[in-house]
Design a protein around this motif. Structure first.
Motif, mmCIF file in Angstrom:
data_model
loop_
_atom_site.group_PDB
_atom_site.id
_atom_site.type_symbol
_atom_site.label_atom_id
_atom_site.label_comp_id
_atom_site.label_asym_id
_atom_site.label_seq_id
_atom_site.Cartn_x
_atom_site.Cartn_y
_atom_site.Cartn_z
ATOM 1 N N LEU A 39 0.878 -1.172 0.000
ATOM 2 C CA LEU A 39 0.000 0.000 0.000
ATOM 3 C C LEU A 39 0.910 1.215 0.000
ATOM 4 O O LEU A 39 1.802 1.325 0.845
ATOM 5 N N ILE A 40 0.704 2.122 -0.953
ATOM 6 C CA ILE A 40 1.530 3.314 -1.081
ATOM 7 C C ILE A 40 0.626 4.520 -0.878
ATOM 8 O O ILE A 40 -0.386 4.667 -1.562
ATOM 9 N N VAL A 41 0.992 5.387 0.081
ATOM 10 C CA VAL A 41 0.135 6.502 0.496
ATOM 11 C C VAL A 41 0.920 7.801 0.455
ATOM 12 O O VAL A 41 2.107 7.836 0.794
ATOM 13 N N THR A 42 0.240 8.880 0.055
ATOM 14 C CA THR A 42 0.815 10.217 0.117
ATOM 15 C C THR A 42 -0.268 11.193 0.539
ATOM 16 O O THR A 42 -1.449 10.846 0.568
ATOM 17 N N PRO A 48 3.332 17.327 -8.167
ATOM 18 C CA PRO A 48 4.205 16.703 -9.179
ATOM 19 C C PRO A 48 5.446 16.096 -8.513
ATOM 20 O O PRO A 48 5.852 16.529 -7.438
ATOM 21 N N ALA A 49 6.047 15.142 -9.182
ATOM 22 C CA ALA A 49 7.240 14.473 -8.650
ATOM 23 C C ALA A 49 8.339 15.481 -8.378
ATOM 24 O O ALA A 49 8.410 16.501 -9.049
ATOM 25 N N PRO A 50 9.148 15.235 -7.375
ATOM 26 C CA PRO A 50 9.177 14.064 -6.495
ATOM 27 C C PRO A 50 8.142 14.167 -5.375
ATOM 28 O O PRO A 50 7.848 15.252 -4.899
ATOM 29 N N VAL A 51 7.610 13.028 -4.992
ATOM 30 C CA VAL A 51 6.561 12.956 -3.972
ATOM 31 C C VAL A 51 7.027 12.046 -2.839
ATOM 32 O O VAL A 51 7.516 10.946 -3.088
ATOM 33 N N ASP A 52 6.873 12.505 -1.604
ATOM 34 C CA ASP A 52 7.128 11.649 -0.450
ATOM 35 C C ASP A 52 5.972 10.665 -0.314
ATOM 36 O O ASP A 52 4.807 11.043 -0.495
ATOM 37 N N HIS A 67 8.881 5.324 5.124
ATOM 38 C CA HIS A 67 8.705 6.656 4.535
ATOM 39 C C HIS A 67 9.824 6.825 3.517
ATOM 40 O O HIS A 67 11.000 6.741 3.855
ATOM 41 N N LEU A 68 9.435 7.015 2.257
ATOM 42 C CA LEU A 68 10.397 7.269 1.193
ATOM 43 C C LEU A 68 10.325 8.753 0.874
ATOM 44 O O LEU A 68 9.343 9.228 0.295
ATOM 45 N N PHE A 91 3.467 7.444 11.440
ATOM 46 C CA PHE A 91 4.174 7.933 10.260
ATOM 47 C C PHE A 91 3.407 9.061 9.578
ATOM 48 O O PHE A 91 3.996 10.072 9.186
ATOM 49 N N VAL A 92 2.096 8.903 9.424
ATOM 50 C CA VAL A 92 1.292 9.929 8.749
ATOM 51 C C VAL A 92 1.339 11.247 9.526
ATOM 52 O O VAL A 92 1.479 12.322 8.929
ATOM 53 N N ILE A 93 1.244 11.180 10.831
ATOM 54 C CA ILE A 93 1.311 12.390 11.658
ATOM 55 C C ILE A 93 2.692 13.036 11.532
ATOM 56 O O ILE A 93 2.812 14.236 11.286
ATOM 57 N N GLU A 94 3.735 12.226 11.690
ATOM 58 C CA GLU A 94 5.096 12.767 11.682
ATOM 59 C C GLU A 94 5.531 13.268 10.313
ATOM 60 O O GLU A 94 6.138 14.334 10.198
ATOM 61 N N LYS A 95 5.213 12.539 9.263
ATOM 62 C CA LYS A 95 5.741 12.864 7.934
ATOM 63 C C LYS A 95 4.849 13.832 7.161
ATOM 64 O O LYS A 95 5.346 14.656 6.397
ATOM 65 N N PHE A 96 3.529 13.725 7.337
ATOM 66 C CA PHE A 96 2.609 14.555 6.562
ATOM 67 C C PHE A 96 1.866 15.581 7.412
ATOM 68 O O PHE A 96 1.173 16.440 6.886
ATOM 69 N N GLY A 97 1.955 15.476 8.747
ATOM 70 C CA GLY A 97 1.243 16.401 9.614
ATOM 71 C C GLY A 97 -0.258 16.201 9.619
ATOM 72 O O GLY A 97 -1.008 17.088 10.010
ATOM 73 N N ILE A 98 -0.700 15.027 9.210
ATOM 74 C CA ILE A 98 -2.134 14.707 9.153
ATOM 75 C C ILE A 98 -2.467 13.792 10.326
ATOM 76 O O ILE A 98 -1.833 12.753 10.509
ATOM 77 N N HIS A 99 -3.462 14.189 11.112
ATOM 78 C CA HIS A 99 -3.886 13.415 12.276
ATOM 79 C C HIS A 99 -5.147 12.620 11.938
ATOM 80 O O HIS A 99 -5.920 13.015 11.072
ATOM 81 N N PRO A 100 -5.379 11.509 12.651
ATOM 82 C CA PRO A 100 -6.562 10.693 12.396
ATOM 83 C C PRO A 100 -7.840 11.321 12.957
ATOM 84 O O PRO A 100 -8.483 10.793 13.854
#
Length: 112
Positions: A39-42, A48-52, A67-68, A91-100
């Motif tokens: 599963l690959i999530v962003t 546009p690329a590059p995308v984490d 996390h790539l 990971f989502v919170i730390e890398k993207f700043g998105i909380h559940p």
């Protein structure tokens, strides 16, 4: 995704993560795709690329979340499968700043 993967317990941690994204109404904050068994999530909007991206892999009762980063500062953690959902959101919170939460904001700011 359930229709394809429900027949195998190998993918249960990945399905649990997808179900948690839906349960938290975060599907408008995250974009995802599968690559065979990964599963690959962003974060949305997808730029546009590059995308984490965050990649979720499951095998032998373990889940690996990676996390790539386009900067090359990648992170990878493997844990028992039952820890997959919590690890994914970490990971989502730390890398993207998105909380559940429905708004994607930290819980103490979600209603603002």
């Amino acid at each position: 995704m359930h229709a394809v993967l429900d027949s195998s317990t190998t993918y249960e941690p990945v399905l649990d993560i997808v179900d948690s994204v839906i349960a938290f109404e975060a599907e408008n904050l995250l974009a995802g795709i599968t690559s065979m068994t990964d599963l690959i999530v962003t974060a949305v909007p997808v730029t546009p690329a590059p995308v984490d991206v965050i990649v979720v892999r499951s095998a032998h009762d373990w889940v690996t979340i990676e996390h790539l980063a386009h900067t090359g500062r990648n992170d990878r953690i493997a844990r028992p499968a039952q820890d997959g959902v919590a690890l994914f959101w970490r990971f989502v919170i730390e890398k993207f700043g998105i909380h559940p939460t429905a708004t994607g904001a930290p819980p103490d700011q979600a209603s603002r």
